[in-house]
Design a protein around this motif. Structure first.
Motif, PDB file in Angstrom:
ATOM      1  N   ARG A 229     -23.622 -15.235   1.928  1.00 48.90           N
ATOM      2  CA  ARG A 229     -24.712 -14.727   2.616  1.00 48.90           C
ATOM      3  C   ARG A 229     -25.117 -15.917   3.718  1.00 48.90           C
ATOM      4  O   ARG A 229     -24.575 -16.813   3.838  1.00 48.90           O
ATOM      5  CB  ARG A 229     -26.056 -14.871   1.857  1.00 48.90           C
ATOM      6  CG  ARG A 229     -25.996 -14.252   0.583  1.00 48.90           C
ATOM      7  CD  ARG A 229     -26.259 -12.702   0.885  1.00 48.90           C
ATOM      8  NE  ARG A 229     -26.894 -12.110  -0.351  1.00 48.90           N
ATOM      9  CZ  ARG A 229     -26.062 -11.364  -1.303  1.00 48.90           C
ATOM     10  NH1 ARG A 229     -24.957 -11.702  -1.389  1.00 48.90           N
ATOM     11  NH2 ARG A 229     -26.810 -10.706  -2.191  1.00 48.90           N
ATOM     12  N   VAL A 230     -25.863 -15.065   4.745  1.00 49.59           N
ATOM     13  CA  VAL A 230     -26.070 -15.952   6.150  1.00 49.59           C
ATOM     14  C   VAL A 230     -27.651 -16.530   5.807  1.00 49.59           C
ATOM     15  O   VAL A 230     -28.093 -17.254   6.503  1.00 49.59           O
ATOM     16  CB  VAL A 230     -26.115 -15.104   7.568  1.00 49.59           C
ATOM     17  CG1 VAL A 230     -24.697 -14.666   7.661  1.00 49.59           C
ATOM     18  CG2 VAL A 230     -27.007 -13.782   7.277  1.00 49.59           C
TER      19      VAL A 230
ATOM     20  N   ALA B 131     -24.808 -29.402   3.265  1.00 46.97           N
ATOM     21  CA  ALA B 131     -23.516 -29.951   2.424  1.00 46.97           C
ATOM     22  C   ALA B 131     -22.883 -30.770   3.062  1.00 46.97           C
ATOM     23  O   ALA B 131     -22.305 -31.616   2.334  1.00 46.97           O
ATOM     24  CB  ALA B 131     -22.907 -28.346   2.455  1.00 46.97           C
ATOM     25  N   GLU B 132     -22.683 -31.035   4.375  1.00 45.36           N
ATOM     26  CA  GLU B 132     -22.024 -32.004   5.105  1.00 45.36           C
ATOM     27  C   GLU B 132     -22.527 -33.594   4.807  1.00 45.36           C
ATOM     28  O   GLU B 132     -21.660 -34.184   4.360  1.00 45.36           O
ATOM     29  CB  GLU B 132     -22.116 -31.965   6.490  1.00 45.36           C
ATOM     30  CG  GLU B 132     -21.104 -32.846   7.242  1.00 45.36           C
ATOM     31  CD  GLU B 132     -20.993 -32.736   8.750  1.00 45.36           C
ATOM     32  OE1 GLU B 132     -20.000 -32.094   9.023  1.00 45.36           O
ATOM     33  OE2 GLU B 132     -21.705 -32.872   9.463  1.00 45.36           O
TER      34      GLU B 132
ATOM     35  N   ALA C 226     -21.616 -34.564   1.327  1.00 48.77           N
ATOM     36  CA  ALA C 226     -20.156 -34.958   1.309  1.00 48.77           C
ATOM     37  C   ALA C 226     -20.258 -36.429   1.760  1.00 48.77           C
ATOM     38  O   ALA C 226     -19.568 -37.381   1.233  1.00 48.77           O
ATOM     39  CB  ALA C 226     -19.338 -33.904   2.180  1.00 48.77           C
TER      40      ALA C 226
ATOM     41  N   ILE D 256     -26.602 -24.791  -1.609  1.00 44.65           N
ATOM     42  CA  ILE D 256     -25.335 -24.815  -1.115  1.00 44.65           C
ATOM     43  C   ILE D 256     -24.441 -23.992  -2.248  1.00 44.65           C
ATOM     44  O   ILE D 256     -23.453 -23.335  -1.642  1.00 44.65           O
ATOM     45  CB  ILE D 256     -24.720 -26.317  -1.278  1.00 44.65           C
ATOM     46  CG1 ILE D 256     -25.693 -27.154  -0.246  1.00 44.65           C
ATOM     47  CG2 ILE D 256     -23.133 -26.340  -0.947  1.00 44.65           C
ATOM     48  CD1 ILE D 256     -25.405 -28.709  -0.311  1.00 44.65           C
TER      49      ILE D 256
ATOM     50  N   VAL E 234     -28.049 -25.263   5.627  1.00 40.46           N
ATOM     51  CA  VAL E 234     -27.319 -25.533   4.399  1.00 40.46           C
ATOM     52  C   VAL E 234     -26.029 -26.164   4.767  1.00 40.46           C
ATOM     53  O   VAL E 234     -25.643 -26.853   3.968  1.00 40.46           O
ATOM     54  CB  VAL E 234     -27.274 -24.178   3.545  1.00 40.46           C
ATOM     55  CG1 VAL E 234     -26.571 -24.507   2.292  1.00 40.46           C
ATOM     56  CG2 VAL E 234     -28.528 -23.742   3.052  1.00 40.46           C
ATOM     57  N   PHE E 235     -25.527 -25.529   5.865  1.00 43.64           N
ATOM     58  CA  PHE E 235     -24.121 -25.927   6.099  1.00 43.64           C
ATOM     59  C   PHE E 235     -24.430 -27.595   6.511  1.00 43.64           C
ATOM     60  O   PHE E 235     -23.378 -28.480   6.017  1.00 43.64           O
ATOM     61  CB  PHE E 235     -23.712 -25.287   7.486  1.00 43.64           C
ATOM     62  CG  PHE E 235     -22.240 -25.322   7.745  1.00 43.64           C
ATOM     63  CD1 PHE E 235     -21.380 -26.336   7.093  1.00 43.64           C
ATOM     64  CD2 PHE E 235     -21.446 -24.323   8.253  1.00 43.64           C
ATOM     65  CE1 PHE E 235     -19.986 -26.367   7.558  1.00 43.64           C
ATOM     66  CE2 PHE E 235     -20.043 -24.249   8.534  1.00 43.64           C
ATOM     67  CZ  PHE E 235     -19.401 -25.444   8.007  1.00 43.64           C
ATOM     68  N   ASP E 236     -25.188 -28.021   7.047  1.00 42.61           N
ATOM     69  CA  ASP E 236     -25.603 -29.369   7.755  1.00 42.61           C
ATOM     70  C   ASP E 236     -25.701 -30.207   6.178  1.00 42.61           C
ATOM     71  O   ASP E 236     -25.116 -31.387   6.062  1.00 42.61           O
ATOM     72  CB  ASP E 236     -26.807 -29.465   8.512  1.00 42.61           C
ATOM     73  CG  ASP E 236     -26.683 -28.684   9.761  1.00 42.61           C
ATOM     74  OD1 ASP E 236     -25.414 -28.347  10.284  1.00 42.61           O
ATOM     75  OD2 ASP E 236     -27.619 -28.511  10.569  1.00 42.61           O
TER      76      ASP E 236
ATOM     77  N   PHE F 143     -24.900 -20.220  -1.487  1.00 38.59           N
ATOM     78  CA  PHE F 143     -24.240 -19.768  -0.081  1.00 38.59           C
ATOM     79  C   PHE F 143     -22.869 -19.705  -0.033  1.00 38.59           C
ATOM     80  O   PHE F 143     -22.103 -18.731   0.505  1.00 38.59           O
ATOM     81  CB  PHE F 143     -24.931 -20.585   0.992  1.00 38.59           C
ATOM     82  CG  PHE F 143     -26.293 -20.270   1.805  1.00 38.59           C
ATOM     83  CD1 PHE F 143     -26.277 -19.237   2.572  1.00 38.59           C
ATOM     84  CD2 PHE F 143     -27.345 -20.943   1.331  1.00 38.59           C
ATOM     85  CE1 PHE F 143     -27.429 -18.879   3.211  1.00 38.59           C
ATOM     86  CE2 PHE F 143     -28.620 -20.648   1.818  1.00 38.59           C
ATOM     87  CZ  PHE F 143     -28.735 -19.459   2.566  1.00 38.59           C
ATOM     88  N   LYS F 144     -22.159 -20.740  -0.804  1.00 32.05           N
ATOM     89  CA  LYS F 144     -20.935 -20.626  -0.988  1.00 32.05           C
ATOM     90  C   LYS F 144     -20.478 -19.429  -1.651  1.00 32.05           C
ATOM     91  O   LYS F 144     -19.328 -18.486  -1.390  1.00 32.05           O
ATOM     92  CB  LYS F 144     -20.262 -22.039  -1.431  1.00 32.05           C
ATOM     93  CG  LYS F 144     -19.720 -23.042  -0.373  1.00 32.05           C
ATOM     94  CD  LYS F 144     -18.866 -23.919  -0.875  1.00 32.05           C
ATOM     95  CE  LYS F 144     -19.535 -25.417  -0.570  1.00 32.05           C
ATOM     96  NZ  LYS F 144     -20.372 -26.047  -1.724  1.00 32.05           N
TER      97      LYS F 144
ATOM     98  N   ILE G 140     -28.174 -20.372   6.671  1.00 32.99           N
ATOM     99  CA  ILE G 140     -26.859 -21.112   6.161  1.00 32.99           C
ATOM    100  C   ILE G 140     -26.604 -22.269   7.181  1.00 32.99           C
ATOM    101  O   ILE G 140     -25.952 -23.198   6.901  1.00 32.99           O
ATOM    102  CB  ILE G 140     -25.832 -20.176   6.319  1.00 32.99           C
ATOM    103  CG1 ILE G 140     -24.545 -20.575   5.678  1.00 32.99           C
ATOM    104  CG2 ILE G 140     -25.459 -19.559   7.627  1.00 32.99           C
ATOM    105  CD1 ILE G 140     -23.412 -19.787   5.398  1.00 32.99           C
ATOM    106  N   ASP G 141     -27.286 -21.990   8.349  1.00 33.21           N
ATOM    107  CA  ASP G 141     -26.959 -23.322   9.270  1.00 33.21           C
ATOM    108  C   ASP G 141     -27.210 -24.388   8.808  1.00 33.21           C
ATOM    109  O   ASP G 141     -26.784 -25.656   8.773  1.00 33.21           O
ATOM    110  CB  ASP G 141     -27.191 -22.868  10.875  1.00 33.21           C
ATOM    111  CG  ASP G 141     -28.913 -22.546  10.631  1.00 33.21           C
ATOM    112  OD1 ASP G 141     -29.230 -21.906   9.880  1.00 33.21           O
ATOM    113  OD2 ASP G 141     -29.653 -23.225  11.709  1.00 33.21           O
TER     114      ASP G 141
END
Lengths: 459, 459
Positions: free
Chosen positions: B225-226, B250-251, B254, B217, B246-248, B220-221, B243-244
């Motif tokens: 990068r993608v 990260a959420e 949180a 995470i 990693v985005f999930d 990528f932030k 990244i898709d």
């Protein structure tokens, strides 16, 4: 880490004006790392550092720096130097820098831009805060249907240099209306003599420039894209939004919510950078509001002053009971607020939440009620601390706990939905906010039970 | 929204077995939308729906569905049909499906895979939970330095079909050791006759397969990068993370933190899907722990029972005082925990936090102290509710507030750092957790002030 290590060396090279070696080192590093090094440099060296970078490299590095530091750097540069960097910056990063500044400074800096860039900057800043427009980059590639794949590639080679990404290419008609998006992979796999129109599937996802940034986050998560096209209401392609910016926004939103959960105004600045004064301001507001709410507890307690004086033992359990209500309330509020933020539940699910939280409240309250009774039982029967009526007190405490916890979960569960319903941010009903509400009613519930159960004995 | 609208029509087509039209509609839709439609279908129709999709389309759609629903679908299909889908799935999405299942089911499903895919699936599941390995996809493209750009493109066209992305190409040597990553843009802009080695900058970011997902995470932030390449400790390229995913992640992280903040075990399942039983379990644990902590308040109060019986008026302000301490504590805890999660502060900043929070505590406490005194002043002087010694009571309340709020901010600020230091998750010191700690000490602080200020008058 590494950055911290080489920072002294960098400073040394800057002071010794050994720019050749410095450039070599910088070329070896990632932009983000160079940016970190710059942030750690003493102010007087930052300007020198930026002067020795090629303009476009300087701009790239500049985009990775925090707004406060960005401003310091710009101020330390000559207008001509600042103009170079600002003109080179990608429009979206420039917007997020300019929108942070006091409007007077923003005006001044926009004045430094060349006509074309100024127009772009002004149009982007004209979009409402938190709208997709503020994330927009106009550096994208759009081709037309009649082009061949080969021609498209030539076009990309010719104009793709500035584009923030070539991973997705957009297709527009004569009126610049978006027709489709094509992954670069599709172009690579296609026969070079094919026409673009032959490989279109006419099936794309796009954002409106006035959409809320939350929608951008939702779309990127749902559709797994690296970039999304942005159009006006007429469908004209205005630019695109890239996932890296949306990733950052998503994190900021999570931080905002988390801060509200903790009962403070959302604070954007990093903990180490924000001034004590600003932090106090952000925190004092909510703390005072909550305090004024809590003042009601003093009034409610005063209302039961006679009962307390008759049976001081009742006062002993007040903190236990109200805090239990507060905790169950913050649990419920947290779960519901987050679920709403993730679009798991919406206002129309209010009845499900209502049932669910009442049930949870009764069960959780009973668990605590039993624990509470056991405590009074042991202390009362074997240590005799609660006098002859310890059992009645025990029942009072347990029933009060069931009532208070149920009230807490109910409040915590419903309040966010109510706030949303009346158009406020659900995250405002943070744990402390709910706890305060629950405290006041909690005391009333507790003493009411006491009144009925202890009438004629202790009261 | 749209999905909900066309869902009845889809069901109708399925029942009428009008598969031709159905396929047309599905081709028009995004995978994510098709997945939503499937999730909303009655179980008996889901299997039919998947049977009519081409295997690879079925697999693509399947990847967008929630684990629970995924399992239901797999169960409703024949082994042969399930095998087709599982073999077609991209390795990372398959891992995140398989890792959610009871190991017996996982074993069974892995048994359905062909030799090659089974090896991949097993090796990925062998990596520790929350490690980068669990996000790994082995569908990537790696070329060698000696290839020409043209040859590389041919290679991509030949083998790139399965690759999750062609936005980044990796370059490896004879030992499959990662040498560099190349953006597809660089390949497009390069001269086809150039050799790969001529366009390398040897400067890339990579993850180790055993790295914590948090590091992914962070990277990528930071580096925008993608996709990032993943190697073993020898530097051998094992695959990539996109990244898709990693985005999930990260959420999810949180959400975990936010739930802990609310004083409940982190709950993965969506609010509407989780059973009441499971939700109670998750919530009861923490609520009971906090309750046991709060029981101390009853003991502390009992310790001051005599003071209370002498001056019942003191009891009236107990809720006000402890809740103020709790609120200031949760503020501090929230700010510090989030700042640590964002790597804004680390353990070594403990002294800065200490100073900052003590200062904040004293100032915020004074603000509340003044508000508190005003309240006692008005009610006491003009309504006479607090007897002749109202001014002394006022001072007691104000000083207690300063003390309690300072204690709260101090606790809230230092506890997360302490937990981190001893290797626990800082987010565990959630608002309710801190509040409980502060309550107990808060009562002691309050009555101590009362003791000194009211000795000889009320006490």
């Amino acid at each position: 880490m590494l950055n911290k290590l080489i920072n002294p060396e960098i400073q040394d090279l800057l002071i010794k004006k050994n720019f050749a070696v410095l450039k070599e080192i910088v070329d070896e590093l990632e932009l983000a790392d160079v940016a970190e090094i710059v942030a750690d440099l003493p102010e007087n060296l930052r300007a020198i550092f930026f002067r020795i970078l090629h303009t476009n490299l300087a701009a790239d590095v500049f985009e990775y720096i925090e707004p406060e530091t960005q401003l310091e750097i710009i101020k330390s540069l000559s207008n001509a130097e600042a103009a170079k960097i600002l003109n080179e910056m990608s429009p979206d990063d420039r917007t997020s820098f300019l929108e942070e500044l006091p409007s007077s400074v923003t005006k001044k800096l926009i004045g430094l831009l060349n006509t074309e860039e100024r127009e772009i900057a002004l149009s982007l800043l004209a979009y409402p805060e938190y709208s997709v427009g503020r994330l927009l980059t106009t550096d994208f590639i759009a081709v037309t249907q009649d082009m061949t794949i080969a021609a498209a590639f030539d076009y990309i080679r010719k104009y793709g240099n500035d584009s923030e990404t070539v991973n997705v290419i957009y297709v527009v008609n004569e009126q610049d209306i978006l027709i489709d998006d094509i992954k670069i992979r599709t172009l690579i796999f296609a026969n070079p003599n094919q026409k673009i129109e032959e490989i279109l599937d006419k099936n794309y996802i796009s954002l409106n420039v006035y959409d809320d940034q939350e929608k951008a986050i939702e779309y990127f998560k749902k559709y797994d894209r690296v970039a999304l096209p942005v159009t006006d209401s007429a469908g004209v392609l205005l630019g695109m939004v890239t996932i890296d910016d949306v990733f950052d926004i998503a994190e900021e939103e999570a931080t905002e919510d988390i801060h509200r959960f903790g009962g403070t105004e959302a604070i954007e600045e990093p903990y180490l950078n924000i001034s004590l004064k600003r932090m106090i301001q952000k925190r004092a507001i909510w703390l005072s509001v909550l305090f004024l709410g809590e003042l009601l507890t003093a009034s409610v307690m005063a209302y039961f002053e006679e009962e307390i004086s008759k049976a001081v033992v009742l006062a002993l359990f007040v903190p236990l009971i109200i805090s239990s209500g507060g905790n169950s309330g913050s649990q419920a509020a947290t779960l519901v607020i987050r679920a709403m933020a993730l679009h798991e539940i919406s206002i129309k699910n209010w009845f499900f939440v209502l049932k669910r939280e009442i049930m949870s409240g009764i069960i959780l309250g009973s668990i605590l009620g039993i624990l509470g009774f056991l405590r009074v039982f042991i202390w009362g029967k074997y240590l005799g601390v609660y006098g002859e009526y310890w059992m009645l007190i025990g029942f009072t405490v347990s029933f009060a706990l069931i009532g208070v916890v149920t009230w807490g979960t109910l409040m915590g569960g419903m309040l966010p939905i109510l706030l949303k319903k009346i158009g406020l941010d659900p995250a405002t009903s943070s744990a402390p906010f709910v706890a305060t509400l629950v405290d006041v009613v909690g005391i009333i519930i507790y003493f009411s039970f006491a009144f009925f159960l202890l009438k004629g004995t202790l009261l």
